[in-house]
Motif scaffolding. Structure first.
Motif, PDB file in Angstrom:
ATOM      1  N   GLY A  59       0.797  -1.226   0.000  1.00  0.00           N
ATOM      2  CA  GLY A  59       0.000   0.000   0.000  1.00  0.00           C
ATOM      3  C   GLY A  59       0.830   1.277   0.000  1.00  0.00           C
ATOM      4  N   TYR A  60       1.920   1.270   0.750  1.00  0.00           N
ATOM      5  CA  TYR A  60       2.683   2.520   0.910  1.00  0.00           C
ATOM      6  C   TYR A  60       4.104   2.371   0.372  1.00  0.00           C
ATOM      7  N   ASP A  61       4.272   1.494  -0.601  1.00  0.00           N
ATOM      8  CA  ASP A  61       5.613   1.226  -1.126  1.00  0.00           C
ATOM      9  C   ASP A  61       5.961   2.224  -2.236  1.00  0.00           C
ATOM     10  N   LEU A 130      -8.900  -1.414  -3.867  1.00  0.00           N
ATOM     11  CA  LEU A 130      -8.751   0.004  -4.211  1.00  0.00           C
ATOM     12  C   LEU A 130      -8.784   0.823  -2.921  1.00  0.00           C
ATOM     13  N   HIS A 131      -7.618   1.330  -2.542  1.00  0.00           N
ATOM     14  CA  HIS A 131      -7.464   2.147  -1.342  1.00  0.00           C
ATOM     15  C   HIS A 131      -7.532   3.610  -1.748  1.00  0.00           C
ATOM     16  N   TYR A 132      -7.928   4.457  -0.875  1.00  0.00           N
ATOM     17  CA  TYR A 132      -7.879   5.889  -1.181  1.00  0.00           C
ATOM     18  C   TYR A 132      -7.729   6.665   0.107  1.00  0.00           C
ATOM     19  N   LEU A 170     -13.729  -0.711  -2.842  1.00  0.00           N
ATOM     20  CA  LEU A 170     -13.165   0.502  -2.239  1.00  0.00           C
ATOM     21  C   LEU A 170     -12.927   0.262  -0.752  1.00  0.00           C
ATOM     22  N   ASN A 171     -11.730   0.638  -0.303  1.00  0.00           N
ATOM     23  CA  ASN A 171     -11.399   0.468   1.113  1.00  0.00           C
ATOM     24  C   ASN A 171     -12.117   1.492   1.987  1.00  0.00           C
ATOM     25  N   GLU A 172     -12.635   1.039   3.097  1.00  0.00           N
ATOM     26  CA  GLU A 172     -13.129   1.902   4.176  1.00  0.00           C
ATOM     27  C   GLU A 172     -13.874   3.150   3.723  1.00  0.00           C
ATOM     28  N   PRO A 173     -15.027   3.008   3.050  1.00  0.00           N
ATOM     29  CA  PRO A 173     -15.798   4.203   2.717  1.00  0.00           C
ATOM     30  C   PRO A 173     -16.163   4.968   3.994  1.00  0.00           C
ATOM     31  N   TYR A 233     -11.253  -4.436  11.905  1.00  0.00           N
ATOM     32  CA  TYR A 233     -11.380  -4.472  13.368  1.00  0.00           C
ATOM     33  C   TYR A 233     -10.137  -3.874  14.013  1.00  0.00           C
ATOM     34  N   TYR A 234     -10.312  -2.724  14.647  1.00  0.00           N
ATOM     35  CA  TYR A 234      -9.196  -2.088  15.356  1.00  0.00           C
ATOM     36  C   TYR A 234      -9.603  -1.725  16.783  1.00  0.00           C
ATOM     37  N   TRP A 235     -10.624  -2.377  17.288  1.00  0.00           N
ATOM     38  CA  TRP A 235     -11.068  -2.053  18.653  1.00  0.00           C
ATOM     39  C   TRP A 235     -10.190  -2.747  19.678  1.00  0.00           C
ATOM     40  N   THR A 240      -4.949  -0.003  19.794  1.00  0.00           N
ATOM     41  CA  THR A 240      -4.347  -0.284  18.472  1.00  0.00           C
ATOM     42  C   THR A 240      -3.756   0.966  17.817  1.00  0.00           C
ATOM     43  N   HIS A 241      -4.280   2.140  18.154  1.00  0.00           N
ATOM     44  CA  HIS A 241      -3.799   3.358  17.491  1.00  0.00           C
ATOM     45  C   HIS A 241      -3.086   4.313  18.447  1.00  0.00           C
ATOM     46  N   GLN A 242      -2.617   3.797  19.592  1.00  0.00           N
ATOM     47  CA  GLN A 242      -1.891   4.686  20.504  1.00  0.00           C
ATOM     48  C   GLN A 242      -0.633   5.206  19.804  1.00  0.00           C
ATOM     49  N   SER A 245      -0.011   9.202  14.544  1.00  0.00           N
ATOM     50  CA  SER A 245      -0.054  10.632  14.215  1.00  0.00           C
ATOM     51  C   SER A 245      -1.303  10.997  13.419  1.00  0.00           C
ATOM     52  N   TRP A 246      -1.869  10.009  12.696  1.00  0.00           N
ATOM     53  CA  TRP A 246      -2.993  10.311  11.818  1.00  0.00           C
ATOM     54  C   TRP A 246      -4.358  10.203  12.516  1.00  0.00           C
ATOM     55  N   VAL A 247      -4.337   9.884  13.801  1.00  0.00           N
ATOM     56  CA  VAL A 247      -5.607   9.901  14.552  1.00  0.00           C
ATOM     57  C   VAL A 247      -5.379  10.819  15.759  1.00  0.00           C
ATOM     58  N   GLY A 288     -10.582  -7.852   6.609  1.00  0.00           N
ATOM     59  CA  GLY A 288      -9.533  -7.366   5.702  1.00  0.00           C
ATOM     60  C   GLY A 288      -8.405  -6.602   6.365  1.00  0.00           C
ATOM     61  N   GLU A 289      -8.649  -6.089   7.585  1.00  0.00           N
ATOM     62  CA  GLU A 289      -7.598  -5.371   8.321  1.00  0.00           C
ATOM     63  C   GLU A 289      -7.811  -5.547   9.807  1.00  0.00           C
ATOM     64  N   PHE A 290      -6.723  -5.774  10.513  1.00  0.00           N
ATOM     65  CA  PHE A 290      -6.669  -5.684  11.969  1.00  0.00           C
ATOM     66  C   PHE A 290      -5.194  -5.617  12.328  1.00  0.00           C
ATOM     67  N   TYR A 321      -3.769  -9.485   7.932  1.00  0.00           N
ATOM     68  CA  TYR A 321      -3.125  -8.609   8.923  1.00  0.00           C
ATOM     69  C   TYR A 321      -2.717  -7.289   8.256  1.00  0.00           C
ATOM     70  N   TRP A 322      -2.933  -6.197   8.977  1.00  0.00           N
ATOM     71  CA  TRP A 322      -2.456  -4.879   8.539  1.00  0.00           C
ATOM     72  C   TRP A 322      -1.180  -4.581   9.291  1.00  0.00           C
ATOM     73  N   GLN A 323      -0.004  -4.559   8.693  1.00  0.00           N
ATOM     74  CA  GLN A 323       0.369  -4.810   7.336  1.00  0.00           C
ATOM     75  C   GLN A 323       1.812  -5.301   7.299  1.00  0.00           C
ATOM     76  N   SER A 326       5.910  -0.780   6.263  1.00  0.00           N
ATOM     77  CA  SER A 326       5.497   0.609   6.456  1.00  0.00           C
ATOM     78  C   SER A 326       5.229   0.890   7.935  1.00  0.00           C
ATOM     79  N   ASP A 327       4.031   0.570   8.432  1.00  0.00           N
ATOM     80  CA  ASP A 327       3.783   0.666   9.866  1.00  0.00           C
ATOM     81  C   ASP A 327       2.982  -0.570  10.282  1.00  0.00           C
ATOM     82  N   PHE A 328       2.802  -0.767  11.568  1.00  0.00           N
ATOM     83  CA  PHE A 328       2.187  -2.004  12.101  1.00  0.00           C
ATOM     84  C   PHE A 328       3.010  -3.221  11.666  1.00  0.00           C
ATOM     85  N   ILE A 329       4.271  -3.046  11.368  1.00  0.00           N
ATOM     86  CA  ILE A 329       4.978  -4.006  10.513  1.00  0.00           C
ATOM     87  C   ILE A 329       5.060  -5.446  11.045  1.00  0.00           C
TER      88      ILE A 329
END
Ligand code: GLC
Length: 351
Positions: A59-61, A130-132, A170-173, A233-235, A240-242, A245-247, A288-290, A321-323, A326-329
């Motif tokens: 995704g971020y390569d 398709l990510h956006y 489409l990812n995460e509308p 699922y990121y609950w 999971t998001h401690q 920077s983007w949240v 598709g992601e956790f 698994y995400w991902q 990049s991050d969450f590696i």
């Protein structure tokens, strides 16, 4: 990119002329790509069973804008397969690679062809996602135009791909793509895909970031039985998001642990709800992601990844698994090796 591919060989003589002839067929070419394995329809539940354990990749390569600077190499697919994964979610920010007429960059398409073929050659199933981020426009109409344009080019291109390839519309509308707007956008894209891929399995998730609590808002065409439903699922996000920077509200959070009995139980109860929806609607589920961002401690990450992956499996969901990078590696590109505790949690050695 395009200019470089065309003109460098002209300057470089015979050897580089060969490079030109190699580059040309992949350019602005809407001939379907050929694959060594043909397409036969497959029940989406069987495809989910085959996807089983998966990994989000690419995704971020930098590869998408400059293959010479790729971090991910085709041989990583073989490593993913050898480590015990069955599938990849091939994350593409396709809308970033369109010109003003929404035509996809031939260089982007060539890279996508190469990566898709390499993943398949390694024996993996592929969800082409398709990510956006912000490229979807400012309203549902402009988003729909771009998403339609993407699938109008991608669906015929890969119509001969084996049934191991599923298209994720489409990812995460989210945002202006609320449930009502998303309903229109995904149906339009699905109709375009169906013109050339009438029985390929297509992956669709609910609006609201494809969060599990939004499933009730997803209305699917009853007569299309080639749909796989995806959720993320990121609950709890505080874990999971401690430090992410983007949240904004979690950027300064740290030292949040995970792994109490109540927390394991919550995942299982949450997935009971997803399973109940899936059974009632006769749709198989792809988680598709956790995962947990790298700022959490590794023991908690291990417990979380293990707990969520096993709960998904116990409920009959495929997961990714995400991902990878990049991050969450899950994989450390510096040492070119797995982050062993994460791999151990995702694919326990005794399995
Ligand atoms: C979504 C975003 C991605 C982010 C991930 C975890 O997939 O598109 O950029 O890293 O969720 O927050």
């Amino acid at each position: 990119m395009l200019g470089k591919r065309i003109f460098a060989p002209v300057l470089g003589g015979i050897a580089l002329c060969a490079a030109l002839t190699h580059a040309v067929p992949a350019m602005a070419d809407d001939t379907p790509v050929s694959f060594s394995e043909g397409f036969t329809p497959i029940d989406p539940a069987d495809q989910v069973a085959a996807m089983h354990r998966g990994m989000n990749v690419l995704g971020y390569d930098p590869i998408w804008f400059d293959p010479a600077h790729a971090r991910f190499k085709a041989e990583h697919f073989a490593k993913i397969k050898a480590a015990g994964f069955d599938s990849i979610r091939l994350v593409v920010h396709g809308l970033r690679h369109m010109d003003a007429q929404d035509t996809l960059d031939p260089a982007f398409l060539a890279t996508l062809d190469t990566m898709l073929q390499a993943a398949l050659a390694s024996g993996l199933s592929v969800s082409l996602d398709l990510h956006y981020s912000n490229e979807c426009g400012t309203d549902p109409a402009s988003c729909q135009e771009k998403v339609d344009a993407f699938w109008r080019q991608i669906a015929p291109r890969y119509k001969n791909a084996p049934n191991r390839v599923a298209f994720e519309l489409l990812n995460e509308p989210h945002g202006f793509l609320d449930a009502k707007a998303w309903d229109g956008v995904y149906r339009s894209a699905l109709a375009i895909v169906r013109q050339t891929n009438p029985t390929r399995n297509v992956i669709v998730g609910p609006a609201g970031w494809s969060s599990i609590d939004q499933l009730a808002s997803l209305d699917l065409p009853e007569d299309d039985r080639h749909i796989i439903v995806t959720v993320h699922y990121y609950w709890p996000m505080t874990f999971t998001h401690q430090g992410a920077s983007w949240v904004k509200q979690f950027t300064d959070l740290h030292d949040v642990k995970w792994g109490s009995q109540a927390e394991y139980l919550k995942v299982s109860t949450d997935f009971d709800g997803v399973k109940a929806w899936a059974d009632a609607h006769h749709r198989p589920i792809f988680l598709g992601e956790f995962g947990a961002y790298d700022r959490s401690d590794i023991e908690s990450r291990m417990r979380y990844d293990y707990g969520v992956a096993r709960a998904a499996e116990a409920h009959g969901f495929a997961w990714a698994y995400w991902q990878f990078d990049s991050d969450f590696i899950a994989y450390d590109m510096k040492t070119d090796d797995w982050v062993q505790p994460i791999l151990y949690a995702l694919v326990p050695p005794h399995d």
